[in-house]
Scaffold this active site. Sequence first.
Site, mmCIF file in Angstrom:
data_model
loop_
_atom_site.group_PDB
_atom_site.id
_atom_site.type_symbol
_atom_site.label_atom_id
_atom_site.label_comp_id
_atom_site.label_asym_id
_atom_site.label_seq_id
_atom_site.Cartn_x
_atom_site.Cartn_y
_atom_site.Cartn_z
ATOM 1 N N ASN A 158 18.854 -7.523 0.258
ATOM 2 C CA ASN A 158 18.827 -8.679 -0.638
ATOM 3 C C ASN A 158 19.715 -8.478 -1.864
ATOM 4 O O ASN A 158 20.467 -9.363 -2.259
ATOM 5 C CB ASN A 158 17.399 -8.960 -1.090
ATOM 6 N N ARG A 164 15.778 -2.580 11.182
ATOM 7 C CA ARG A 164 16.129 -2.469 9.769
ATOM 8 C C ARG A 164 17.476 -3.129 9.557
ATOM 9 O O ARG A 164 18.442 -2.849 10.269
ATOM 10 C CB ARG A 164 16.176 -1.020 9.297
ATOM 11 N N ASN A 219 8.710 0.889 -4.658
ATOM 12 C CA ASN A 219 9.450 -0.193 -5.308
ATOM 13 C C ASN A 219 9.024 -0.437 -6.751
ATOM 14 O O ASN A 219 9.718 -1.134 -7.508
ATOM 15 C CB ASN A 219 9.309 -1.498 -4.516
ATOM 16 N N TRP A 220 7.886 0.134 -7.152
ATOM 17 C CA TRP A 220 7.463 -0.030 -8.547
ATOM 18 C C TRP A 220 8.453 0.614 -9.507
ATOM 19 O O TRP A 220 8.456 0.293 -10.706
ATOM 20 C CB TRP A 220 6.074 0.578 -8.762
ATOM 21 N N ASP A 234 15.985 -5.448 4.394
ATOM 22 C CA ASP A 234 16.833 -4.747 3.426
ATOM 23 C C ASP A 234 18.130 -5.512 3.219
ATOM 24 O O ASP A 234 18.627 -6.185 4.128
ATOM 25 C CB ASP A 234 17.137 -3.334 3.951
ATOM 26 N N TRP A 293 23.417 -8.536 -0.942
ATOM 27 C CA TRP A 293 23.810 -9.918 -0.646
ATOM 28 C C TRP A 293 24.128 -10.661 -1.940
ATOM 29 O O TRP A 293 25.138 -11.383 -2.021
ATOM 30 C CB TRP A 293 22.671 -10.599 0.107
#
Length: 247
Positions: free
Chosen positions: A19, A182, A65-66, A17, A22
């Site tokens: 990305n 996580r 996530n779709w 988790d 960031w």
Amino acid sequence: MISAEGPVPTHVACIMDGNGRWATRRGLERIDGHAAGEAAILAFVDAALDMGIPWITLFAFSTENWSRPAAEVAFLMAFNSAVIRRHGAYFHQRGIRVRYLGARREPVPASLSTEMTEIEELTAENRRMTLTLAFNHGGRSEIADAVQTIVRQGVPADQIDSRTVAAYLERPDMPDPDLVIRTAGEQRLSNFLLWRLAYSELMFTDVLWPDFRAEHLREAVRAFQRRTRRFGGLADELAVQTEPGRV
């Protein structure tokens, strides 16, 4: 390598988790964060090999996530395909068995599904490590699918117990994770491996996934080794005791 304080976990799972955060902090697009996370995947795998961890599972894409923006989803499909092409031979050479956990039917692109099957077949006989990529995975749907199969096969109700359900899960030979990490400061499971995490040790770190490196995994394993796992019993009677490993 440093001396371990206790047993090295057999199976370490990770919810990758951070990305997007960031990238945002650097004024970049979210997809740039996903691309930057590739180095963290390789670092995680190499560090786990070095520590002698035989099973690792990485949460690559969830059934939820779709719902993300179409451009981001399209990038993630192409990115996962590219990771297979760029690193499949490397994983194979290192003795890593690559497997996927999750539904491969639509909307997963057929080309990506084919590549998943090809890397699984290439690495099927490897046993130094099993790297499972949870892709289009959801813990609840995995349990529901197992129950549906049990019903379709006519298993009598009085013969169904927790071992029965576990046997009908996808990849039933996969041991339950000892340790789940996580990244990025969130403290929830997000529908990941729900049946299998009943007695997993949970660890949360503020490190964003693209910044995660070998020292972070070693730190998590050392913390795991300092814990006493009771599995519902008393520490002196039922805590798991094994020969110390090395980290």
